[in-house]
Design a protein around this motif. Structure first.
Motif, PDB file in Angstrom:
ATOM      1  N   THR A   1      33.028  43.434  38.591  1.00  0.00           N
ATOM      2  CA  THR A   1      33.969  42.995  37.545  1.00  0.00           C
ATOM      3  C   THR A   1      35.375  42.872  38.101  1.00  0.00           C
ATOM      4  O   THR A   1      36.093  41.910  37.816  1.00  0.00           O
ATOM      5  CB  THR A   1      33.941  43.978  36.361  1.00  0.00           C
ATOM      6  OG1 THR A   1      32.630  44.018  35.805  1.00  0.00           O
ATOM      7  CG2 THR A   1      34.935  43.565  35.285  1.00  0.00           C
ATOM      8  N   VAL A   2      35.791  43.854  38.912  1.00  0.00           N
ATOM      9  CA  VAL A   2      37.127  43.810  39.519  1.00  0.00           C
ATOM     10  C   VAL A   2      37.251  42.596  40.433  1.00  0.00           C
ATOM     11  O   VAL A   2      38.263  41.881  40.423  1.00  0.00           O
ATOM     12  CB  VAL A   2      37.405  45.112  40.300  1.00  0.00           C
ATOM     13  CG1 VAL A   2      38.728  44.999  41.066  1.00  0.00           C
ATOM     14  CG2 VAL A   2      37.459  46.312  39.352  1.00  0.00           C
ATOM     15  N   LEU A   3      36.228  42.329  41.233  1.00  0.00           N
ATOM     16  CA  LEU A   3      36.263  41.181  42.150  1.00  0.00           C
ATOM     17  C   LEU A   3      36.265  39.856  41.391  1.00  0.00           C
ATOM     18  O   LEU A   3      36.848  38.874  41.845  1.00  0.00           O
ATOM     19  CB  LEU A   3      35.079  41.254  43.115  1.00  0.00           C
ATOM     20  CG  LEU A   3      35.169  42.373  44.164  1.00  0.00           C
ATOM     21  CD1 LEU A   3      33.857  42.498  44.930  1.00  0.00           C
ATOM     22  CD2 LEU A   3      36.324  42.139  45.125  1.00  0.00           C
ATOM     23  N   LYS A   4      35.626  39.823  40.234  1.00  0.00           N
ATOM     24  CA  LYS A   4      35.703  38.621  39.390  1.00  0.00           C
ATOM     25  C   LYS A   4      37.143  38.394  38.943  1.00  0.00           C
ATOM     26  O   LYS A   4      37.647  37.264  38.961  1.00  0.00           O
ATOM     27  CB  LYS A   4      34.806  38.778  38.167  1.00  0.00           C
ATOM     28  CG  LYS A   4      33.318  38.695  38.437  1.00  0.00           C
ATOM     29  CD  LYS A   4      32.531  38.888  37.138  1.00  0.00           C
ATOM     30  CE  LYS A   4      31.033  38.872  37.360  1.00  0.00           C
ATOM     31  NZ  LYS A   4      30.280  39.065  36.088  1.00  0.00           N
ATOM     32  N   ALA A   5      37.806  39.467  38.532  1.00  0.00           N
ATOM     33  CA  ALA A   5      39.188  39.348  38.060  1.00  0.00           C
ATOM     34  C   ALA A   5      40.163  39.065  39.198  1.00  0.00           C
ATOM     35  O   ALA A   5      41.276  38.589  38.966  1.00  0.00           O
ATOM     36  CB  ALA A   5      39.606  40.618  37.320  1.00  0.00           C
ATOM     37  N   LEU A   6      39.751  39.347  40.424  1.00  0.00           N
ATOM     38  CA  LEU A   6      40.552  38.981  41.597  1.00  0.00           C
ATOM     39  C   LEU A   6      40.252  37.552  42.047  1.00  0.00           C
ATOM     40  O   LEU A   6      40.888  37.052  42.976  1.00  0.00           O
ATOM     41  CB  LEU A   6      40.285  39.957  42.748  1.00  0.00           C
ATOM     42  CG  LEU A   6      40.876  41.363  42.600  1.00  0.00           C
ATOM     43  CD1 LEU A   6      40.338  42.286  43.678  1.00  0.00           C
ATOM     44  CD2 LEU A   6      42.403  41.314  42.656  1.00  0.00           C
ATOM     45  N   GLY A   7      39.287  36.924  41.398  1.00  0.00           N
ATOM     46  CA  GLY A   7      38.937  35.546  41.742  1.00  0.00           C
ATOM     47  C   GLY A   7      38.065  35.423  42.964  1.00  0.00           C
ATOM     48  O   GLY A   7      37.798  34.313  43.437  1.00  0.00           O
ATOM     49  N   VAL A   8      37.620  36.563  43.503  1.00  0.00           N
ATOM     50  CA  VAL A   8      36.755  36.555  44.683  1.00  0.00           C
ATOM     51  C   VAL A   8      35.339  36.132  44.294  1.00  0.00           C
ATOM     52  O   VAL A   8      34.643  35.476  45.064  1.00  0.00           O
ATOM     53  CB  VAL A   8      36.748  37.944  45.349  1.00  0.00           C
ATOM     54  CG1 VAL A   8      35.723  38.021  46.467  1.00  0.00           C
ATOM     55  CG2 VAL A   8      38.141  38.257  45.899  1.00  0.00           C
ATOM     56  N   PHE A   9      34.923  36.535  43.085  1.00  0.00           N
ATOM     57  CA  PHE A   9      33.667  36.087  42.500  1.00  0.00           C
ATOM     58  C   PHE A   9      33.983  35.267  41.258  1.00  0.00           C
ATOM     59  O   PHE A   9      34.978  35.511  40.574  1.00  0.00           O
ATOM     60  CB  PHE A   9      32.780  37.266  42.096  1.00  0.00           C
ATOM     61  CG  PHE A   9      32.226  38.068  43.239  1.00  0.00           C
ATOM     62  CD1 PHE A   9      32.211  37.578  44.532  1.00  0.00           C
ATOM     63  CD2 PHE A   9      31.707  39.340  43.013  1.00  0.00           C
ATOM     64  CE1 PHE A   9      31.706  38.326  45.585  1.00  0.00           C
ATOM     65  CE2 PHE A   9      31.194  40.097  44.056  1.00  0.00           C
ATOM     66  CZ  PHE A   9      31.193  39.593  45.341  1.00  0.00           C
TER      67      PHE A   9
END
Length: 428
Positions: free
Chosen positions: A254-262
């Motif tokens: 979820t954090v990586l989604k919000a970082l735009g990585v995923f």
């Protein structure tokens, strides 16, 4: 005879002199002129090892000999890492492999960097004030110089400030203070008030003996002077591959989604490649373990290895629980996009919160989410790794809990307003 005439005469005489004598006279001309224009630059250089060591670096070695008068200061070359490489090849090579060398690239990679007013993007102001330490192309350096932004553009002079270029200065924890402080990375404040920092201060004041254990930033992060500074978790406190813990895997995703990585559906995006290129995160177990083992070795200078591993593991656990809080709030905001309560900005790739927009977040609730991530989550885990309990608890974890509660309540209010508006629209 005016200064300009004198310089002209001296330059003519140089043609008839042996090379070493000519160079000495050229330096004398530089010193003679700059004593009147910028005397502290001269006194710093004269006090440096460059000036006091036979065969040391002169004005000509670093700046070339094309600048000869007040009319052509632009002809003075800027000393870049390549200039320093002539005498310090090992250190420059190390630096080029560390995270500091990526500072400029990571700054430019931020989605909203170029939205900032130019007054914040040049010189010692805004993010670029510190991120200029990163390696840059000759074209980028020249553009910075045109903007009047020389400090840090050459990288090495960010820590070994000109023109003294003091090794002792760069070895002092205060040298790190200008950049590693403040809202999102208060490592200086954490270190300074930690037992490590207090013992160092007492050692410097003479209250502790000269051989007392008092680690500095450099002792921990630049072992034996190694300039390839890197940490296991990186600045953002995320890494790959995913952990064995299913809940933490879900939260970190979820954090990586919000970082735009995923992407919102969990697929890697081009931003992951940017993270890899700028060393913003470790993407293999080997890369993380390498840095972890280096730190265990550092800590073992003063502590048992088992204690060092235990304390570092506690830092990992703190990231895990902080990720849980942050992910909970990210999902709340993401649901507002999914339900049409928040509208996707044109600059966003997805209908999903983007933590890297920072202060340019489009709504109040996303601004709070950004602060939760960049200010409070950072302090939660950085406080553990820098041995500062107050930062970990009160400036970190406690603030994250308050952020979570505020975001949840504000989301409810936004949903309530949406229903009221829909009811009014139906009446019309």
């Amino acid at each position: 005879m005016t200064r300009h005439t004198l310089v002209g005469v001296v330059l003519c005489l140089l043609l008839a002199m042996p090379l070493h004598a000519a160079a000495a006279v050229k330096v004398a001309v530089c010193v003679g002129c700059h004593k009147g224009v910028s005397p502290r630059i001269v006194s710093d250089w004269q006090s440096s090892r460059h000036a006091q060591t036979e065969g040391g670096a002169t004005c000509i070695d670093c700046h070339g000999d094309e600048h000869s008068s007040p009319q052509n200061p632009d002809k003075a070359k800027l000393a870049t890492p390549e200039t320093c490489r002539t005498c310090h090849p090992d250190r420059v090579e190390q630096f080029s492999k560390g995270k500091h060398a990526m500072g400029w690239k990571s700054y430019l990679a931020m989605p909203t960097t170029h939205w900032q007013p130019m007054v914040l993007r040049g010189g010692l102001k805004g993010c670029s004030g510190c991120h200029q330490i990163g390696l840059k192309s000759d074209e980028e350096i020249q553009e910075l110089r045109k903007q009047g932004s020389d400090y840090g553009a050459a990288s090495c002079d960010a820590c070994h400030t000109r023109h003294l270029f003091s090794k002792q200065e760069a070895q002092s924890p205060q040298a790190c203070r200008t950049c590693h402080m403040g809202i999102d990375h208060p490592q200086w404040e954490m270190y300074d008030a930690s037992k490590h920092g207090v013992r160092h201060e007492l050692k410097v004041s003479g209250a502790l003996p000269e051989d007392a254990a008092a680690p500095t930033c450099q002792f921990c992060h630049m072992v034996d002077g190694d300039h390839a500074v890197m940490t296991g978790w990186g600045f953002l406190g995320v890494r790959l591959p995913m952990p064995d813990d299913p809940q933490w895997t879900d939260d970190r995703t979820t954090v990586l989604k919000a970082l735009g990585v995923f992407s919102p559906d969990g697929k890697p995006t081009p931003r992951l490649d940017v993270f890899k290129q700028t060393e913003a995160m470790r993407t293999t177990d080997e890369a993380f373990t390498k840095q972890r083992e280096k730190m265990v070795g550092v800590c073992s200078n003063c502590h048992t290895e088992s204690y060092a591993r235990s304390e570092l593991s506690k830092g990992d656990d703190m990231i895990r629980v902080a990720d849980g809080l942050l992910a909970e709030s990210i999902r709340v905001v993401a649901a507002l996009y999914k339900d049409g309560i928040l509208q996707k900005p044109d600059s966003y790739n997805y209908e999903y919160p983007d933590l890297l927009t920072y202060h340019d977040a489009p709504t109040e609730i996303e601004t709070r989410l950004w602060l939760m991530f960049l200010k409070h989550r950072m302090r939660t885990f950085q406080g553990v790794f820098h041995m500062n309990p107050d930062y970990s608890l009160w400036y970190g974890w406690s603030e994250m809990v308050q952020d979570r509660n505020w975001i949840a309540e504000h989301a409810k209010e936004l949903r309530r307003r949406k229903k009221v508006q829909e009811a009014l629209d139906l009446k019309e």
